[in-house]
Design an enzyme around this catalytic site. Structure first.
Site, PDB file in Angstrom:
ATOM      1  CB  SER A 131       1.609  -6.644   8.192  1.00  0.00           C
ATOM      2  OG  SER A 131       1.106  -5.717   7.243  1.00  0.00           O
ATOM      3  CE  LYS A 186       2.278  -2.901   8.847  1.00  0.00           C
ATOM      4  NZ  LYS A 186       2.082  -3.012   7.392  1.00  0.00           N
ATOM      5  CE1 TYR A 195      11.057  -1.319  33.457  1.00  0.00           C
ATOM      6  CE2 TYR A 195       9.753  -1.873  31.524  1.00  0.00           C
ATOM      7  CZ  TYR A 195       9.989  -1.088  32.634  1.00  0.00           C
ATOM      8  OH  TYR A 195       9.120  -0.061  32.909  1.00  0.00           O
ATOM      9  CD  GLU A 239       1.607   0.550  10.338  1.00  0.00           C
ATOM     10  OE1 GLU A 239       0.765   0.401   9.426  1.00  0.00           O
ATOM     11  OE2 GLU A 239       2.824   0.703  10.120  1.00  0.00           O
ATOM     12  CG  ASP A 288      -0.142  -0.013   2.530  1.00  0.00           C
ATOM     13  OD1 ASP A 288      -0.593   0.626   3.497  1.00  0.00           O
ATOM     14  OD2 ASP A 288       0.942  -0.648   2.577  1.00  0.00           O
ATOM     15  CD  GLU A 327       6.709   2.443  11.669  1.00  0.00           C
ATOM     16  OE1 GLU A 327       5.889   2.630  10.749  1.00  0.00           O
ATOM     17  OE2 GLU A 327       7.917   2.159  11.468  1.00  0.00           O
ATOM     18  CE  LYS A 377      -1.066   0.925   6.778  1.00  0.00           C
ATOM     19  NZ  LYS A 377       0.252   1.154   6.130  1.00  0.00           N
TER      20      LYS A 377
END
Lengths: 364, 364
Positions: free
Chosen positions: B301, B230, B364, B188, B34, B190, B147
């Site tokens: 993905s 994602k 952690y 998503e 995409d 990110e 998405k």
């Protein structure tokens, strides 16, 4: 928390603050002439006038071409996108006509409401996409402020936490983007008067909503001195069987605002909602007489409450233009007085006798 | 909390859940094809090919004409708007080519990032306006999932509270709208790998971000079983001086996810970010071999990590097409194995020997 990453320079802040103060200068308020095409259609239908571009232009021309002394009571006019690019009968662009009278030009920038899934018919408002670029263009085209309307309602399940948080957030995003482009954002979280709730419930909800709005504005680093608030007055629901006096409405309204709106906000310009022209003026007047400290200007941003008589007088006919303009000017002057607490409607007792109506039995 | 106002009917929920399950069936992942026009420009630039509509079409054709070996490795393909309406040389619509292989069609619906004023270069993503109508149309045109990418970054001051809540909120609005139209939203958030922060810092931030994302999903009444996540893998920053093994990356990643992603989420499909094709596969493999209970599918993905070799081999020339397609199929098959923890290539040990690498020095 010290601000590490300034959103605005001192010059930008100064420009925004001074625009805001010009709009709500003493005795002045806002003419909300930003009815969308659909909404304008409803207004025109009531006077049997066809809803086409020319008629819409004609009516706005009627309002904007009144005597320049209108600027003593009108500090700003909110435009709809179409109107910003239309011209007067004399061929002058409307923003120029308004500016020439010393009035600030504003523009509605939201794109209407969208449903919030999983709620009882609640909504948020859309219009953020490409808003920065649109604001930059509107600024070039003469606008110095903008308006964005969110809508909430009162019922058993409303407003929900999501309804409040989502609308507060979207208002804050809009405000932040406007300020980056030199436009003062008018923040409008309207709580509809539909329902049978009483005055106390409306006050409670208004406080909750405004608290969330100012939290969001703070989180989004919005410069409060360069904003205006356009809230509903605190009133009982339309179908509430109990009636409340203007003084009770005023007390509830000012109390709610004192609890939630920071003093840094220069002005609060009430929407008229479903109120008649006279109701809206009387309430505004009472609000400006409440014996509590009010650190912001309390004025009007009226649509119907400034235009209803003018529309009824006009009926779409050029011959009625003068009468329509007179009707508009009359309402504007009345509201200018109301914004100073100086409106004396005939048939009403004078100020001294009204003071006693502000009973402090009002507890909430 | 009993849900008074249902968002989705039982049938709608079932449809969404089944679509999500299909996309991440065992051994399958997603081809992210995409890239926007601008992004595609950068890729084509690298191989000296002009960025025009025809070349973009030719290139996607190289990928989509892979034979049925692809059917057991790819569960979904994410399209860019332009590509959704393009056809192969023989006139077959790309959407049909993909669906005929039993692969689900997805569509990128966000409209890119915009700045958040008053932050240190942080952003939110736009695209909510009219999204409901766009989703309805995309569903008609063959898409079953969507998405939306939000971007955060790590530095001394970032991500700020505002960036985290704003991006989480916008992702939740998007997800809510998609589900109303039978479209599974891939979420998503990110976190970029730019910076010199270490693995622990990346894990901490990832946990903070994902917690906020799922809080927002809950508030917006999003049906988790009908979504996919994602995220970035948890990795140190690009300029971090310490190196970490795939097992350490896997442990940090799975730990972060176990602490934040509700088991109801059907699948987690990692983005490859700046990783090379091989790195991405090796890390995915290690993640799937991590000896902690993992209640969701953990697959890929990938954009660049599936296409880099294919792109280079193609070089814009028709003669190279089948060789390029082969490269793509190769990476797809490798990642299919990695998504099952069965990838033995790349010098990576599998099975018992590797387990010892997952030492819990990692506190952690």
């Amino acid at each position: 928390m010290t601000h590490q990453y300034p959103s605005l320079s001192p010059e930008q802040k100064q420009e925004l603050a001074s625009i805001a103060q010009r709009i709500v200068a003493p005795g002045k308020g806002i003419l909300a002439a930003d009815e969308s095409t659909g909404t304008m259609g409803k207004r025109l239908q009531k006077i049997n006038v066809e809803n086409n571009e020319e008629n819409r232009r004609c009516f706005r021309d009627l309002l904007f071409s009144v005597d320049p002394s209108i600027s003593q009571c009108v500090g700003g006019v909110i435009f709809f996108h179409e109107t910003l690019y239309q011209k007067s009968d004399k061929g002058v662009l409307f923003p120029q006509v308004v500016k020439d009278k010393g009035i600030v030009v504003g523009i509605k920038v939201d794109k209407g409401t969208a449903g919030l899934n999983g709620t009882d018919g609640e909504t948020t408002t859309q219009g953020l996409d490409g808003l920065s670029e649109r604001c930059a263009q509107y600024k070039k085209d003469g606008a110095d402020f903008a308006k964005w309307r969110c809508v909430l309602k009162i019922s058993d399940g409303c407003p929900s936490a999501l309804g409040i948080a989502e609308n507060a957030n979207v208002l804050a995003r809009y405000a932040s983007i406007c300020q980056q482009n030199g436009l003062v954002p008018i923040v409008e979280p309207e709580i509809l008067p539909d329902g049978d709730h009483d005055l106390q419930r409306c006050q409670y909800v208004t406080e909750k909503v405004l608290a969330a709005v100012y939290k969001a504005l703070n989180d989004h680093h919005v410069y409060l001195e360069g904003t205006l608030l356009k809230p509903n007055m605190v009133t009982a629901g339309h179908s509430c069987p109990k009636k409340f006096t203007p003084q009770e409405v005023a007390m509830a309204t000012v109390t709610a605002l004192r609890r939630t709106v920071p003093a840094a906000v220069p002005g609060i310009c009430f929407l008229s909602g479903g109120q008649s022209e006279e109701e809206a003026s009387v309430h505004l007047n009472a609000i400006n007489q409440v014996p509590l400290h009010r650190p912001w200007k309390l004025t009007f941003s009226y649509g119907r409450a400034l235009q209803a008589s003018a529309l009824a007088a006009w009926k779409g006919q050029a011959a009625n233009k003068q009468a329509a303009q007179d009707a508009f000017c009359t309402r504007a002057k009345i509201n200018g007085l109301a914004s100073k607490g100086e409106y004396k409607p005939s048939g009403q007792a004078d100020q001294a006798s009204m003071q006693s109506l502000y009973t402090a039995s009002y507890v909430y | 909390m009993a849900h008074q106002f249902p968002t989705l009917s039982t049938e709608q929920k079932k449809e969404l859940h089944e679509i999500a399950l299909r996309i991440v069936s065992p051994g399958k992942g997603i081809l992210a094809a995409d890239e926007s026009v601008g992004h595609m420009g950068k890729r084509l630039n690298q191989i000296g090919v002009e960025n025009n509509e025809e070349n973009r079409r030719q290139y996607r054709q190289v990928l989509f004409s892979a034979d049925d070996r692809i059917e057991s490795c790819i569960g979904g393909v994410i399209f860019f708007h332009e590509t959704l309406y393009q056809t192969a040389d023989d006139g077959t619509p790309f959407v049909k080519m993909i669906k005929d292989k039993g692969i689900t069609v997805g569509i990128k619906v966000d409209k890119g990032v915009v700045p958040l004023a008053g932050t240190n270069g942080e952003t939110t993503s736009q695209g909510l306006d009219g999204l409901s109508e766009r989703c309805a149309q995309y569903k008609k045109d063959g898409a079953d999932f969507a998405k939306w990418r939000c971007v955060l970054k790590i530095s001394d001051s970032n991500p700020s509270n505002l960036a985290i809540t704003e991006n989480a909120n916008v992702l939740a609005r998007y997800a809510s709208i998609c589900q109303q139209h039978g479209i599974v939203p891939i979420i998503e958030p990110e976190i970029l790998p730019d910076g010199d922060h270490d693995l622990k810092c990346s894990q901490f931030v990832t946990e903070k971000v994902l917690t906020a994302v799922y809080k927002a999903m809950f508030e917006h009444h999003v049906y988790l079983e009908g979504t996919l996540l994602k995220p970035n893998m948890v990795t140190p920053g690009h300029s971090c001086l310490t190196k970490f093994t795939p097992e350490e990356v896997a442990m940090a990643t799975v730990t972060a996810l176990r602490r934040t992603v509700p088991p109801a989420v059907t699948g987690i499909t990692f983005l490859s970010g700046g990783q090379t094709e091989e790195e991405a596969s090796v890390n995915l493999n290690a993640i799937n071999n991590c000896p902690l209970a993992k209640p969701w599918a953990l697959t890929f993905s990938f954009g660049r990590a599936l296409q880099a070799s294919a792109l280079k081999t193609w070089h814009g020339q028709k003669d190279n097409e089948s060789a390029a397609t082969e490269e793509f199929i190769k990476r797809a098959e490798i990642n299919s194995l990695a998504s099952q923890g069965k990838y033995t290539g790349g010098g990576d040990n599998s099975g018992g020997a590797a387990q010892s690498n997952y030492i819990s020095l990692y506190t952690y």
